[in-house]
Scaffold this motif. Structure first.
Motif, PDB file in Angstrom:
ATOM      1  N   ILE A  85       3.817   1.724  -1.196  1.00 31.65           N
ATOM      2  CA  ILE A  85       4.234   2.245  -2.476  1.00 31.65           C
ATOM      3  C   ILE A  85       2.952   2.637  -3.781  1.00 31.65           C
ATOM      4  N   ALA A  86       1.970   1.698  -4.031  1.00 33.57           N
ATOM      5  CA  ALA A  86       1.288   1.494  -5.080  1.00 33.57           C
ATOM      6  C   ALA A  86       0.232   2.757  -4.722  1.00 33.57           C
ATOM      7  N   ILE A  87      -0.103   3.068  -2.979  1.00 36.14           N
ATOM      8  CA  ILE A  87      -1.052   4.538  -3.123  1.00 36.14           C
ATOM      9  C   ILE A  87       0.256   6.192  -3.009  1.00 36.14           C
ATOM     10  N   LEU A 126       0.894  -1.356  -0.524  1.00 36.27           N
ATOM     11  CA  LEU A 126      -0.079   0.313   0.112  1.00 36.27           C
ATOM     12  C   LEU A 126       1.025   1.356   0.237  1.00 36.27           C
ATOM     13  N   GLN A 155       1.269   6.331  -5.866  1.00 36.57           N
ATOM     14  CA  GLN A 155       1.276   6.218  -7.521  1.00 36.57           C
ATOM     15  C   GLN A 155      -0.172   6.695  -7.871  1.00 36.57           C
ATOM     16  N   VAL A 156      -1.295   6.068  -6.530  1.00 33.29           N
ATOM     17  CA  VAL A 156      -2.119   5.886  -7.435  1.00 33.29           C
ATOM     18  C   VAL A 156      -2.369   7.559  -7.016  1.00 33.29           C
ATOM     19  N   LEU A 168       2.028  10.789   0.918  1.00 32.63           N
ATOM     20  CA  LEU A 168       1.643   9.451   1.353  1.00 32.63           C
ATOM     21  C   LEU A 168       1.969   8.133   1.587  1.00 32.63           C
ATOM     22  N   LEU A 197      -3.812  10.586  -9.185  1.00 38.77           N
ATOM     23  CA  LEU A 197      -5.334  11.749  -8.698  1.00 38.77           C
ATOM     24  C   LEU A 197      -5.320  13.360  -8.397  1.00 38.77           C
ATOM     25  N   GLY A 198      -3.871  13.548  -8.697  1.00 37.09           N
ATOM     26  CA  GLY A 198      -3.400  14.973  -8.574  1.00 37.09           C
ATOM     27  C   GLY A 198      -2.873  15.490  -7.368  1.00 37.09           C
ATOM     28  N   LEU A 199      -2.679  14.476  -6.206  1.00 37.88           N
ATOM     29  CA  LEU A 199      -2.332  15.049  -5.103  1.00 37.88           C
ATOM     30  C   LEU A 199      -1.076  15.625  -5.300  1.00 37.88           C
TER      31      LEU A 199
END
Lengths: 251, 280
Positions: B90-92, B88, B94-95, B105, B99-101
């Motif tokens: 690492i993957a979050i 999570l 990327q997410v 995170l 999403l342009g945050l």
């Protein structure tokens, strides 16, 4: 075409880490540059995926080097030799040389470790760790996490697309973005926890928590000679480091 | 085998584990104190070879000792959730990017594991997470001890009730983020000259233009950025764990024993569950 593997992954990783340590110990831009030109560039070229690895090194180290150059090149209050005065920002010789030296160090850091990691045979590394008697829980966590990363990323993309199909629109405000992240994160975590609960039962059924020696399904590719080489490399770098830092070559 | 024999063996095995934990913690504290008290003047005059080496080996070695001491005491239910947290983290990232945050995170998985499985599992997740991340991004590697500290503190916060009310989570995040920023700053300065993203470097540039030393400027930036990041992470994790089905949370002995989510996690667990909770 992937290169023919000569050394065990553990030997290659250790060699890369020790090279980084040597760069930190010697701490001279000439040595860093020599490592970059004589070791990193040939290693990338013979890796079998020079374009992919070269691009990864550039993408990882490039922004850091650039931001370092901007930060220290323009804002270095310790600098005395002013080349350009821009009001709040001053370009100084000391700042530029500090930024260049740091940039070179970061280039070596990424250039040495990334090719080693990107050409790594993960199953072979985990098998070697098991054969060498590393903590089984560590081997499980590392192997499982590396296997899960692409799975989690794919599932996150699928959930994002599903939520977008149901009307999820990401606005410009932070609240909208956090709400969008929650809409993806919550089902993702629930699904992963269900998987983890099932994995827990399966591992317990296979006596994961018992203390007996584990068996690896992959053969041991590590040799006695390579183990000797690894020990010799660690001793050699250790002795050199102490001699360099304590002796007349100390910076 | 009789129960008394089992207990005696368990106690004997715990001693080296505690020694590893004590050594790891002491090494991290000693490294931090050395970097902050002895070395600040050095970075202005050059890159600081000794400081970089101490930073690398002190924080990485301390993190490795902590992981070596923690892993044997974790139950299987804690272990299976750790890879999830690492993935999570690492993957979050990327997410969040897609999403342009504007924030990373990268500790969501660590804090989630800490809240569900306890401070020990959280600390191990943080350290191993950065070690694995180092395979994709070598610059994450020296921050392993800082990530372990975030996991440890998040678990302690959960243990003492910071997640029993959603509005308490950002307060805990603020404190944990500030401590995390303080620990990460010397690593960033002595390893990479405080180079980071353009956003974080802009903050450092503001403080440098006011005449601050690099370590002071990086510490102030860490206090600002990490606190904000952890406030968001803690709130997100609190909202996620409250959205989970109660049985998904109750499968974790730590969450049950310490009633991490208050009434939602049921009554305090006894007997066998206490082992895991105590270890955590």
């Amino acid at each position: 075409m992937p290169r023919r593997r000569i050394y065990n992954p553990l030997t290659e990783l250790l060699a890369a880490v020790l090279l980084v340590v040597l760069v930190l110990v010697v701490n001279r831009w000439e040595f860093s540059l020599a490592v970059l030109v004589l070791v990193v560039v040939p290693a990338v070229l013979v890796s079998g995926r020079p374009r992919q690895i070269g691009l990864a090194v550039l993408l990882v180290a490039g922004p850091l080097v650039l931001s370092s150059l901007l930060l220290h090149g323009l804002f270095y209050p310790e600098g005395r030799t002013v080349l350009l005065d821009l009001g709040i920002a001053r370009v100084t010789t000391e700042g530029l040389s500090f930024a260049a030296a740091m940039g070179l160090r970061m280039g070596v850091f990424a250039g040495v470790l990334l090719p080693a990691a990107m050409t790594l045979d993960i199953p072979e590394l985990l098998a070697t760790m098991t054969h060498r008697g590393w903590n089984r829980k560590l081997v499980f966590v590392v192997g499982s996490a590396i296997g899960l990363i692409p799975h989690v990323a794919m599932r996150a993309r699928q959930i994002t697309r599903s939520q977008q199909a149901r009307g999820l629109v990401v606005g410009r405000g932070p609240v909208s973005r956090v709400r969008a992240l929650l809409a993806v994160l919550t089902p993702l975590v629930i699904g992963l926890l269900v998987d983890a609960a099932e994995r827990n039962s399966m591992l317990e059924a296979r006596s994961f928590s018992s203390g007996v020696t584990r068996t690896s399904y992959l053969p041991d590719t590590d040799t006695v000679r390579q183990r000797g080489v690894r020990r010799a490399m660690v001793v050699a770098v250790g002795v050199f480091s102490v001699a360099w830092l304590v002796g007349p070559g100390a910076a | 085998m009789s129960s008394s024999l089992t207990l005696a063996a368990g106690t004997a095995v715990q001693r080296p584990r505690r020694l590893l934990l004590a050594l790891g913690g002491a090494l991290i504290v000693a490294t931090y104190l050395f970097l902050v008290i002895v070395q600040p003047a050095e970075i202005a005059g050059g890159m600081g070879s000794t400081a970089s080496l101490v930073s690398l080996f002190g924080f990485l070695g301390g993190g490795a000792l902590l992981v070596g001491g923690i892993l044997p005491m974790l139950s299987t239910s804690s272990l299976v959730v750790m890879p999830l947290g690492i993935a999570l983290n690492i993957a979050i990232g990327q997410v969040a990017g897609t999403l342009g945050l504007q924030i990373y995170l990268d500790a969501i998985g660590t804090v989630l594991v800490a809240v569900l499985a306890g401070p020990a599992a959280g600390a191990a997740t943080g350290a191993i997470s950065n070690a694995i991340w180092g395979l994709f991004n070598p610059f994450a590697l020296p921050f392993a001890a800082g990530a372990a500290l975030i996991g440890l503190l998040a678990g302690m916060a959960a243990k003492y009730g910071a997640f029993r009310r959603v509005y308490l989570a950002p307060v805990a995040g603020l404190v944990v983020g500030a401590i995390g920023g303080l620990v990460a700053a010397p690593v960033a300065v002595f390893m990479f000259g405080a180079a980071g993203t353009f956003g974080t470097n802009a903050i450092i540039a503001v403080f440098r233009s006011m005449g601050d030393k690099l370590l002071v400027a990086a510490t102030k930036q860490g206090l600002l950025s990490d606190s904000l990041d952890k406030v968001v992470v803690f709130v997100l994790v609190a909202l996620v764990v409250y959205a989970l089905p109660p049985r998904a949370v109750r499968q974790f002995p730590f969450a049950r024993a310490h009633r991490v989510l208050g009434a939602r996690t049921g009554t305090p667990a006894r007997s066998a569950n206490g082992n895991d909770a105590g270890a955590a």
